[in-house]
Structures are given as structure tokens and as C-alpha cells.
Design a protein around this motif. Structure first.
Motif, short mmCIF file in Angstrom:
data_model
loop_
_atom_site.label_atom_id
_atom_site.label_comp_id
_atom_site.label_asym_id
_atom_site.label_seq_id
_atom_site.Cartn_x
_atom_site.Cartn_y
_atom_site.Cartn_z
N ILE A 1 0.84 -1.21 0.00
CA ILE A 1 0.00 0.00 0.00
C ILE A 1 0.87 1.25 0.00
O ILE A 1 0.62 2.22 -0.69
N GLN A 2 1.94 1.20 0.82
CA GLN A 2 2.85 2.32 0.92
C GLN A 2 3.46 2.66 -0.44
O GLN A 2 3.66 3.84 -0.76
N SER A 3 3.75 1.63 -1.23
CA SER A 3 4.39 1.87 -2.52
C SER A 3 3.54 2.75 -3.42
O SER A 3 4.06 3.59 -4.15
N HIS A 4 2.20 2.61 -3.37
CA HIS A 4 1.31 3.44 -4.17
C HIS A 4 1.38 4.90 -3.73
O HIS A 4 1.52 5.80 -4.56
N ALA A 5 1.29 5.11 -2.41
CA ALA A 5 1.36 6.47 -1.90
C ALA A 5 2.74 7.07 -2.14
O ALA A 5 2.88 8.24 -2.50
N PHE A 6 3.77 6.24 -1.96
CA PHE A 6 5.14 6.71 -2.17
C PHE A 6 5.36 7.09 -3.64
O PHE A 6 5.97 8.12 -3.94
N LEU A 7 4.82 6.27 -4.56
CA LEU A 7 4.94 6.58 -5.98
C LEU A 7 4.23 7.89 -6.30
O LEU A 7 4.72 8.69 -7.11
N LEU A 8 3.07 8.12 -5.67
CA LEU A 8 2.33 9.36 -5.91
C LEU A 8 3.20 10.56 -5.52
O LEU A 8 3.29 11.54 -6.27
N VAL A 9 3.86 10.46 -4.34
CA VAL A 9 4.70 11.57 -3.89
C VAL A 9 5.92 11.72 -4.80
O VAL A 9 6.29 12.84 -5.18
N ILE A 10 6.55 10.59 -5.17
CA ILE A 10 7.72 10.64 -6.05
C ILE A 10 7.36 11.32 -7.37
O ILE A 10 8.05 12.24 -7.83
N LEU A 11 6.28 10.86 -8.00
CA LEU A 11 5.89 11.39 -9.31
C LEU A 11 5.44 12.84 -9.21
O LEU A 11 5.74 13.65 -10.09
N LEU A 12 4.72 13.17 -8.13
CA LEU A 12 4.30 14.56 -7.93
C LEU A 12 5.52 15.46 -7.73
O LEU A 12 5.59 16.57 -8.26
N THR A 13 6.51 14.96 -7.00
CA THR A 13 7.75 15.71 -6.78
C THR A 13 8.47 15.95 -8.10
O THR A 13 8.93 17.06 -8.38
N ILE A 14 8.56 14.89 -8.90
CA ILE A 14 9.23 15.01 -10.20
C ILE A 14 8.51 16.02 -11.08
O ILE A 14 9.15 16.87 -11.72
N ILE A 15 7.18 15.95 -11.13
CA ILE A 15 6.40 16.86 -11.96
C ILE A 15 6.60 18.31 -11.52
O ILE A 15 6.87 19.20 -12.34
N VAL A 16 6.49 18.55 -10.20
CA VAL A 16 6.62 19.91 -9.69
C VAL A 16 8.03 20.45 -9.93
O VAL A 16 8.22 21.58 -10.40
#
Length: 535
Positions: free
Chosen positions: A414-429
Motif C-alpha cells: 500500500i505504501q508503494s502506491h502512496a510513495f509513488l504518488l509523492v515521487i511522481l508529484l515531486t518530479i512533476i513539480v
């Protein structure tokens, strides 16, 4: 006056001589000649007319008088004689020749354009003798009863994509826009579109908007799912409802202008939009700022909640939703209000109105980064904690620890999904911020770069066209593919949300919901009472 059987035809609009010959006036042509064929042979005149807007008054006077001389001798005016095939040819006055020689020869330091004119074989060397060796101009220049070829309008020669400054044509002291018009020619809005090969920018932005539209649909579907499905409306799943809402609002920003980009970008054919001259730009820009900040904050809240639950076994945020909403919606509202009250929303590049470059970091990027970066660090620690706990549980062989180990592995999934969201959001921003910080300044400030402007305008006014002249822009403007990549990557957040949170459990919930609704519908039909009274 001279009378002969001749071809007397109407001149046309926007020709080389349109400042001196009206489109309704008749001009003399020899047999087998057309206005179109003659115009095609006057390419050199068109170019010097175009380059004249970049030169001094003396050069422009030389160009005007030389053009007048060419027009007077190539297109002598004529009038048709009623009910005959004859026409009166009006001989040009000697002044059309002498003025050209005087204006161009008497310049102390002639520009390159003047030198080019003087070297043309069509430039008059003297005004004595015959006008031409062929009839009907095989006579000497008259000084009376002739055509002085007066200027009927003063419209500059503007090559595409430039457009004529109509205000300056009407009044020499006026202009449509002082920032984007120069000596009668204007760079049309959106200005950045003209600096790349023709059609590239329009197609690229449209492709990015299509992607963002699909992203809005995906995030909208996730939002509707979390509203409808009963299991998704309680803590902590309800947090994903609110992040879905903010991401949907951000992605749906595209619907302001997807099929008509210019209604957001421009207030007229020349002037870019600001919140003060285009209400739709103000609404769309405010909408964008609010949704972008809200999306970032809700993502941070989701990550913080998972961290508290996983590392500290705390459900601290479960009964703090009043404060959460005040923060998650209040901060974006405040930043949006500041942008509006400081008139900081305007169109500068891409497909949307956004925060002005001079204040974008303070109002847009820094607030986002203060959420994204701490969230990223928190999740690094959370992931480390889960990994450490998992490793510890592997050394213990009891049944209880096996159960705990399975729970930890599930938490890690479950953590991997939330972690991926943060990683990808960080990359986008970060990617968008770096692009904005290092590249958008080039687009916004190009109008202040005199070296670039002269090179680009000279190329355009030499008739070389937008595609060739875009090569000059490469040294000053961001890469087209980098620019479109930034727009597309920024549009993917709805896809990311959909991909990370529509798992098997999600679809099973939908399946159960639909089956339950169908079952209830069937039961209602079976239990439905009689529709009529028995009399």
C-alpha cells in the motif's frame, strides 16, 4: 495623354504598388502580361519594402520614392474609352524619376538597403531621354498633364506572421500595442507561437490539452467512485476523495480553452491576456492556482496520515478534519486571493493564464515545494521504517511474527502506491519549476532582447518565412520539444492518480455496488403493489 489599343485592367489589393494605386484603378499592361506575373517579378521591391520598417527615415524615404518610380513606369494608369477597345494612358511625371534619384543618392551614409536599391538595374540613372524604349512610354517625361502618382495610403509591408498595425496606418503617432508593434508591423498574439515553425506550437499545445482532458476524465472517475462507493467515504479513504477532487479541478482547467486557445491567451489579435483585460483569463488563472496548491497539500496530508499510522501507530488526523479542511482549502484560497489582488495573473506561454514570472516562485512554486519536499522526506523515513520492521520480522519464526510479517508486507504494498504518488508529484513539480525558472524567462523577456528582435524581424521582413526564421529563435528560445514535454508531463497527474488507486479492490467495490443496486431494483419490481383500484 496617350491613346492606343491596349490592355487596361484593374489593379489588386496588397500588391507592390497598393500604397499608390487603388485596387479599383486601371493600369496599362502589354499583351500577354498579367498583374500577377508582373508582381512575381517584383520580389526585390517587396523585400526592400519589408526591411524599410527596420531602418531610419532617410532609408524609408528612398524606398518609398523608388517604389513610386517602379510603379509609375511598370503600371502607368489608364482610363477606358467608352464603347471602344481604346484607352487613355496617363504618362508618369518626371518627378517620379527625379525624386527617386534625389532620395537615394543624397544619403551620406547609405544603409545596406539603399546600397541594394542603387545596385538594381531598374534604378534610374538619369531622367532625360525616353521613359522606356517601348510604346506607350517611348517618350520623354512630361512635367505637366501627367501622373505624379500620389501616395493614397501609408501601409507598411509586413510579411507573415507579422500583421499591419492598423492604428499606426490611421495615425502615425498611434499604435495598437507599443510592446509588440514596430514601425507599423506587429507580432500577433500569442507571440511565442510565431517563434517556432508554423503550426508546431498550436498542435503541440492542443496535444497536451487532449492529454489533460483525458487526465481530467480519469481523475473525475476516481472522484465519483469515492463519492458513490460506501467503503470509500470513511477515514482514511475519504482523504483520497479530496485529493481526487483537487486533481480533477486542476486537470479540468483545460476545458476553459481546449477548442479555442486564443480566447484565454489573447484579448485581441495583438495583446496578450491579463486578468485586467480578459475576465476569462482571470477566472481560469485563479482556478489553476487554487487547484494546483490544493492538490499538493492534499497529497501531503495523505502521506502524513500514512506516516503517522505506519510509524507511530497513531490515528491523529481521524478527528481533525475541520483543521485539515481549513489548511487544505484555506491556503490555496489565500494564495489565489493574493494573486488576484496583485493583478499577477496573465498569459505568458503555453496554453493557459498563470502567475506572472516575476512573482511565480513566491505565489506558486515555493508553496508547492514546501509541501512536496517534506512529504518526500517523510516517506523516505516511512519506507525505511517498514523495511527495517520487515527485516526484523524475518528473523523471528513464531506464528504471530509471521502474521505481523504479512501485515508489514501488505503495508509496504500500500505504501508503494502512496510513495509513488509523492515521487511522481515531486518530479512533476520540480521539472515544471526548473523549466519555468530557466526557460520561461526567455519567452517572456525576448521582447526586451534587441539583438534577437533585429535578427528575427530582419529574417521575417526579408520574406524568408516563419519556418526558416525559427532557426534564429533556437539560440534564444526554449527547445520546442522541452516546452511541450513540460506541458504534457504537467498533464499526467490524473493518469497517475487513476493508475495508482484503481486496483483490484477498487474494481471489486464497483462490482459489488452495481450488483447491490441491480438486486434492489429487482426486489422493488417484485414487491410493487397494484397500480389500480378494484371497483
Amino acid at each position: 495623354m496617350f491613346r492606343e489599343i491596349v490592355a487596361c485592367v484593374e489593379y489588386f489589393k496588397d500588391g507592390v504598388c497598393s500604397n499608390y494605386i487603388a485596387e479599383t484603378e486601371f493600369v496599362y499592361l502589354k499583351e500577354n502580361k498579367t498583374v500577377e506575373s508582373i508582381e512575381n517579378s517584383l520580389g526585390d521591391i517587396l523585400i526592400v519594402q519589408g526591411l524599410a520598417i527596420l531602418n531610419d527615415v532617410e532609408t524609408k524615404k528612398c524606398v518609398e520614392d523608388f517604389t513610386k518610380y517602379i510603379c509609375a513606369t511598370i503600371y502607368p494608369k489608364c482610363t477606358l474609352v467608352a464603347n471602344t477597345q481604346q484607352a487613355n494612358v496617363i504618362i508618369p511625371c518626371k518627378s517620379t524619376c527625379t525624386n527617386a534619384i534625389t532620395s537615394c543618392n543624397n544619403i551620406e551614409q547609405p544603409s545596406q538597403i539603399v546600397q541594394d536599391i542603387l545596385s538594381l538595374p531598374t534604378f534610374p540613372r538619369n531622367c532625360s531621354g525616353l521613359i522606356k524604349q517601348t510604346s506607350p512610354l517611348n517618350i520623354e517625361y512630361p512635367i505637366s498633364n501627367c501622373d505624379p502618382l500620389l501616395q493614397i495610403k501609408d501601409e507598411p509591408r509586413c510579411f507573415s506572421p507579422l500583421v499591419v498595425d492598423i492604428a499606426k496606418v490611421k495615425s502615425d503617432s498611434d499604435t495598437l500595442n507599443a510592446d509588440y508593434c514596430h514601425n507599423g508591423c506587429c507580432v500577433p498574439c500569442p507571440q511565442s507561437y510565431n517563434l517556432y515553425p508554423q503550426g508546431y506550437y498550436v498542435k503541440g499545445i492542443f496535444a497536451a490539452q487532449i492529454i489533460k482532458s483525458i487526465s481530467a476524465i480519469f481523475s473525475g472517475f476516481v472522484l465519483i467512485s469515492y463519492i458513490i462507493l460506501p467503503k470509500r467515504r470513511s477515514h482514511p479513504s475519504i482523504m483520497l476523495l479530496f485529493i481526487s477532487l483537487s486533481i480533477f479541478l486542476y486537470s479540468s482547467n483545460v476545458f476553459f480553452s481546449i477548442f479555442n486557445q486564443k480566447k484565454i491567451q489573447c484579448v485581441d489579435n495583438i495583446t496578450p491576456s491579463t486578468q485586467e483585460n480578459n475576465t476569462l483569463c482571470a477566472i481560469q488563472g485563479a482556478f489553476l492556482i487554487f487547484a494546483a496548491q490544493a492538490s499538493t497539500i492534499w497529497a501531503g496530508i495523505v502521506m502524513l496520515n500514512f506516516h503517522l499510522h505506519t510509524v507511530w501507530d497513531s490515528n491523529l488526523l481521524a478527528n481533525k478534519y475541520i483543521y485539515i479542511h481549513l489548511i487544505a482549502w484555506g491556503i490555496p484560497s489565500l494564495l489565489t486571493l493574493i494573486a488576484l489582488t496583485t493583478a499577477s495573473i496573465k498569459y505568458q506561454f503555453g496554453g493557459f493564464c498563470t502567475v506572472a514570472i516575476n512573482i511565480a516562485n513566491e505565489l506558486y512554486f515555493y508553496p508547492m515545494l514546501t509541501i512536496v519536499i517534506p512529504s518526500f522526506l517523510i516517506h523516505l523515513y516511512t519506507s525505511y521504517h517498514i523495511f527495517k520492521s520487515s527485516k526484523t520480522s524475518l528473523t523471528n519464526s513464531t506464528l504471530l511474527s509471521n502474521i505481523q510479517h504479512n501485515q508489514i508486507i501488505e503495508s509496504l504494498r500500500i505504501q508503494s502506491h502512496a510513495f509513488l504518488l509523492v515521487i511522481l508529484l515531486t518530479i512533476i513539480v520540480l521539472f515544471y519549476w526548473l523549466f519555468y525558472f530557466f526557460n520561461v524567462k526567455k519567452i517572456v523577456e525576448y521582447s526586451q532582447n534587441n539583438e534577437f528582435l533585429v535578427k528575427w524581424l530582419t529574417c521575417i521582413q526579408s520574406g524568408k518565412g516563419q519556418n526558416i526564421c525559427s532557426e534564429i529563435s533556437k539560440n534564444y528560445m526554449p527547445s520546442f520539444f522541452l516546452l511541450i514535454a513540460a506541458e504534457i508531463i504537467n498533464s499526467l497527474i490524473g493518469f497517475i492518480l487513476f493508475g495508482l488507486f484503481t486496483n483490484n479492490i477498487f474494481w471489486n467495490d464497483w462490482n459489488s455496488f452495481i450488483k447491490e443496486k441491480l438486486s434492489r431494483s429487482l426486489i422493488k419490481k417484485v414487491e410493487m403493489p397494484e397500480q389500480f383500484f378494484t371497483i
